[in-house]
Design an enzyme around this catalytic site. Structure first.
Site, PDB file in Angstrom:
ATOM      1  N   GLY A  75      37.285  34.379  45.082  1.00 17.33           N
ATOM      2  CA  GLY A  75      35.829  33.347  44.560  1.00 17.33           C
ATOM      3  C   GLY A  75      35.588  31.916  44.705  1.00 17.33           C
ATOM      4  O   GLY A  75      34.642  31.430  45.361  1.00 17.33           O
ATOM      5  N   THR A  76      36.492  31.008  44.413  1.00 13.66           N
ATOM      6  CA  THR A  76      36.450  30.185  45.440  1.00 13.66           C
ATOM      7  C   THR A  76      35.079  28.621  45.300  1.00 13.66           C
ATOM      8  O   THR A  76      33.619  28.649  44.514  1.00 13.66           O
ATOM      9  CB  THR A  76      36.332  30.504  46.712  1.00 13.66           C
ATOM     10  OG1 THR A  76      36.997  31.338  47.380  1.00 13.66           O
ATOM     11  CG2 THR A  76      35.792  28.850  47.760  1.00 13.66           C
TER      12      THR A  76
END
Length: 244
Positions: free
Chosen positions: A49-50
């Protein structure tokens, strides 16, 4: 154009290209692994995701990431993922994208850096590291990876964004991942030249916190990496109040 004489190197090359099964690039030692992922398969790939951030300061480089991994961006599969790793005595790499691809990429970069040092008796420059990273992503088997490379060498303090197709761009600061728009807004307002590392860590942590507030793929804390001439120091913080 005159037809090459039979038996010459040129004529043999023409025979190879004239519908034959033999590749003009043979003999080959080996081939890169390939994947056969379908669109449905990708829904079950662990992704970071991040939100990841890299910024250059007067004292070195600061990098920051959140700590969440998810399945398809809908289910939190891990709340304590370290998304920044040291790959060189004075350089680190963040991961964004598929967890497996990022882990393999980081390991390969670390191995290549060590081999270079062993063979030549000196550390790789940041320009060489960034070129290596771009070449590996452009031609290698690493799956959906969009890292940030940051570090120091004799020429100064460097931050590179590297896209999944191997494009390499240098900047004073950069952001990757699903929360990048939110984090970029913070950096655009707060980043200035002449920052200390402590000031850089505050800005980077603020950028991650801003992304965590609204991006479902980012969350669960922040990892901060500080890169100086002394090396790379990485610390994780579950509570943003510890660093802000």
């Amino acid at each position: 154009m005159r037809t090459p004489m039979h038996g010459s190197e040129f004529s043999r090359n023409m025979d190879r290209l004239d519908g034959g099964e033999t590749s003009p690039y043979e003999p080959q030692i080996g081939s890169l692994p390939e994947n056969n992922f379908s669109k449905d398969d990708l829904e079950n790939v662990n992704k970071t995701g991040t939100t990841t951030i890299g910024l250059a300061t007067d004292e070195g480089v600061v990098m920051a990431t959140d700590m969440r991994a998810s399945l398809g961006g809908r289910f939190v599969s891990n709340k304590n993922v370290q998304k920044v790793e040291q790959i060189h005595p004075n350089a680190a790499l963040t991961m964004a994208g598929s967890v497996g691809g990022a882990q393999s990429f980081i390991q390969t970069m670390r191995i290549e850096s060590n081999l270079y040092e062993t063979r030549r008796g000196e550390h790789m420059s940041m320009q060489a590291l960034s070129t290596l990273a771009g070449n590996l992503l452009r031609g290698g088997p690493f799956f959906i990876v969009s890292p940030i490379l940051g570090g120091l060498d004799e020429d100064g303090h460097h931050v590179y964004s590297i896209d999944p197709a191997g494009g390499v761009m240098s900047d004073d600061y950069t952001v990757t991942g699903s929360g990048m728009q939110l984090a970029y807004g913070v950096l655009e307002q707060e980043y200035t030249e002449g920052l200390s590392n402590e000031e850089g860590k505050q800005i980077a942590a603020h950028g991650i916190k801003s992304a965590v507030e609204r991006d479902t793929g980012s969350g669960d804390g922040v990892f901060l990496a500080e890169i100086t001439e002394e090396g790379v120091e990485i610390q994780g913080h579950k509570d943003f109040d510890d660093v802000l």
